[in-house]
Design an enzyme around this catalytic site. Structure first.
Site, mmCIF file in Angstrom:
data_model
loop_
_atom_site.group_PDB
_atom_site.id
_atom_site.type_symbol
_atom_site.label_atom_id
_atom_site.label_comp_id
_atom_site.label_asym_id
_atom_site.label_seq_id
_atom_site.Cartn_x
_atom_site.Cartn_y
_atom_site.Cartn_z
ATOM 1 N N ASP A 209 -5.738 0.932 1.974
ATOM 2 C CA ASP A 209 -7.067 0.952 1.385
ATOM 3 C C ASP A 209 -7.274 -0.265 0.494
ATOM 4 O O ASP A 209 -6.698 -1.308 0.737
ATOM 5 C CB ASP A 209 -7.219 2.261 0.600
ATOM 6 C CG ASP A 209 -8.642 2.752 0.564
ATOM 7 O OD1 ASP A 209 -9.505 1.953 0.181
ATOM 8 O OD2 ASP A 209 -8.887 3.906 0.908
ATOM 9 N N HIS A 232 -8.265 -3.583 2.280
ATOM 10 C CA HIS A 232 -9.690 -3.556 1.979
ATOM 11 C C HIS A 232 -10.092 -4.566 0.921
ATOM 12 O O HIS A 232 -11.265 -4.782 0.686
ATOM 13 C CB HIS A 232 -10.124 -2.161 1.547
ATOM 14 C CG HIS A 232 -10.135 -1.177 2.675
ATOM 15 N ND1 HIS A 232 -10.667 0.067 2.558
ATOM 16 C CD2 HIS A 232 -9.690 -1.278 3.937
ATOM 17 C CE1 HIS A 232 -10.529 0.703 3.713
ATOM 18 N NE2 HIS A 232 -9.930 -0.094 4.559
#
Ligand SMILES: *[C@@H]1O[C@H](CO)[C@@H](O)[C@H](O)[C@H]1NC(C)=O
Ligand SMILES: *[C@@H]1O[C@H](CO)[C@@H](O)[C@H](O)[C@H]1NC(C)=O
Ligand SMILES: *[C@@H]1O[C@H](CO)[C@@H](O)[C@H](O)[C@H]1NC(C)=O
Ligand SMILES: *[C@@H]1O[C@H](CO)[C@@H](O)[C@H](O)[C@H]1NC(C)=O
Ligand SMILES: *[C@@H]1O[C@H](CO)[C@@H](O)[C@H](O)[C@H]1NC(C)=O
Length: 385
Positions: A209, A232
């Site tokens: 993430d 991310h």
């Protein structure tokens, strides 16, 4: 409450009280040379708590969390000076999910990681436990976590069963543990930490993430010298979920190197959110083939197209982007997509050079309802002056 989350490879932060962090997390950098640290031990020094003296083995196979907890509890109940928990060098400590709880008796407490801490390789170790976390400090203030050691999240087992990447898999999991969380504390610092994972996850899928994500109530945060990717990227947000009153200010992100990430310098807020994001600086950051190098999305929705347009929003002001360079893997390298109801103000773009990662392609800039000034911006002009 302070929540600092370190994701399997990465870092996420959300807090209500101000504190300063100085992070030197070299994500994905392997082979870090560990400093030579004098082998302090508990004997003859009441203020140091070496986990080896509490029964830790450090062979990477036997579970060492009970010993870590004992060392922690001893340190935490020490009144005098600055007690220090020591995770010594030359060993690998296998820890099951564990929470180091406070409040502690001393005003300050150190946690020095000199070598390696590894997570269980199989998600089975989380059976019957909170799958959202691995290592956590809860209710501890005046905490200083540092050292040249490595925290290895062993994320592969989780990604192999992740619903996001394997939706067809029966019993796939939506949640994966955050490697390190700081919950309900104040005055917390984390430095020189090396967060890593198994080599198999150097792929896009393994990325997990956000490398860094900053939550609704963070202020006075300095983040510097971080390599991130794939993943991310860095994100302030998503902020304002469920109509929260957001208070995010004085954030400084510098010398960040992002490679192959979805986002670079991102601020995203839900339309239902209220409050503010102000005085944020992204400085001297390098982007290699990042999908959205510079992005503000004030219309963040979670699931695209399912949110009605609302006359509310989190006010974003005084955001400086300075000395950002590199390549964008998508056409829109700069995307300041602000709400027409609560426009972005005091935006400053200075010395930006972003080109397309694809040969012969042109990068573009999109600025909507964003006000401020810009100098030397490529692609540009975007906000005008
Ligand atoms: C105890 O350990 C700390 C930190 O390692 C050190 O600064 C201090 O000098 C030590 N004290 C004694 C009495 O050894
Ligand atoms: C920037 O960060 C990198 C690691 O990502 C580090 O090697 C370098 O020394 C840092 N540069 C400065 C000026 O701090
Ligand atoms: C803005 O934030 C920086 C930290 O990034 C801080 O040093 C500075 O004092 C803040 N400015 C104001 C006006 O609060
Ligand atoms: C970015 O990552 C890719 C693959 O992970 C690697 O081949 C490339 O060398 C990296 N680029 C930089 C500038 O570090
Ligand atoms: C800006 O936000 C609106 C509303 O979410 C969206 O429809 C639009 O596609 C966005 N524009 C860009 C360039 O991302």
């Amino acid at each position: 409450m302070v929540h600092v989350y370190i994701l399997p490879l990465c870092l996420a932060i959300s807090s209500t009280f101000s504190y300063i962090m100085d992070i030197f997390a070299f994500i994905f950098v392997l082979g870090i040379v560990s400093l030579v640290i004098s082998s302090a031990n508990a004997n003859g020094n009441a203020s140091t708590f070496n986990v080896l003296n509490y029964g830790a083995i450090g062979d990477g196979k036997k579970e060492d969390s009970p010993a870590f907890l004992e060392a922690w509890n001893a340190a935490c109940s020490t009144v005098k000076g600055t007690p220090k928990v020591i995770v010594p060098e030359k060993r690998t400590f296998l820890l099951n999910p564990v929470v180091f709880s406070g409040p502690c008796k001393a005003k300050k407490i150190d946690f020095m990681i000199s070598r390696k801490i590894v997570a269980p390789s199989s998600p089975n170790a989380w059976k019957g436990r909170d799958a959202s976390q691995w290592l956590a400090f809860s209710g501890v203030s005046g905490l200083n976590v540092y050292g040249s050691g490595t925290i290895d999240g062993q994320g592969k087992g989780w990604w192999d069963q992740s619903c996001r990447y394997h939706p067809e898999l029966q019993g796939c999991t939506k949640l994966a543990p955050t490697a390190l969380k700081f919950l309900s504390g104040n005055d917390i610092s984390l430095s020189n930490a090396d967060f890593t994972n198994s080599p198999q996850t150097h792929s896009k899928i393994g990325s997990g993430d956000d490398c860094i994500s900053i939550g609704d109530y963070i202020s006075n945060l300095y983040i510097t010298n971080i390599e991130c990717g794939p993943g991310h990227g860095v994100s302030i947000g998503s902020l304002g979920l469920g109509g929260n009153f957001v208070q995010v200010e004085n954030i400084h992100v510098s010398n960040l190197s992002l490679n192959g990430t979805t986002n670079g310098a991102r601020i995203k807020t839900y339309q239902v959110g209220k409050g503010y994001v102000r005085n944020v600086t992204f400085e001297d950051n390098k982007f290699d083939s990042v999908d959205n190098p510079i992005i503000i999305d004030q219309n963040y929705c979670g699931v695209r197209g399912t949110c009605k347009e609302l006359p509310t929003g989190v006010h974003i002001s005084d955001v400086t982007y300075k000395g950002l360079y590199g390549t964008s893997s998508t056409e829109v390298a700069i995307n300041l997509n602000c709400s027409r109801w609560v426009e972005c103000t005091g935006i400053s773009l200075q010395s930006i050079k972003l080109t397309s990662a694809k040969d012969g392609k042109q990068a573009t800039a999109n600025c909507v309802n964003a006000h401020g000034k810009e100098t030397r911006v490529l692609p540009g002009p975007c906000i005008g002056n």
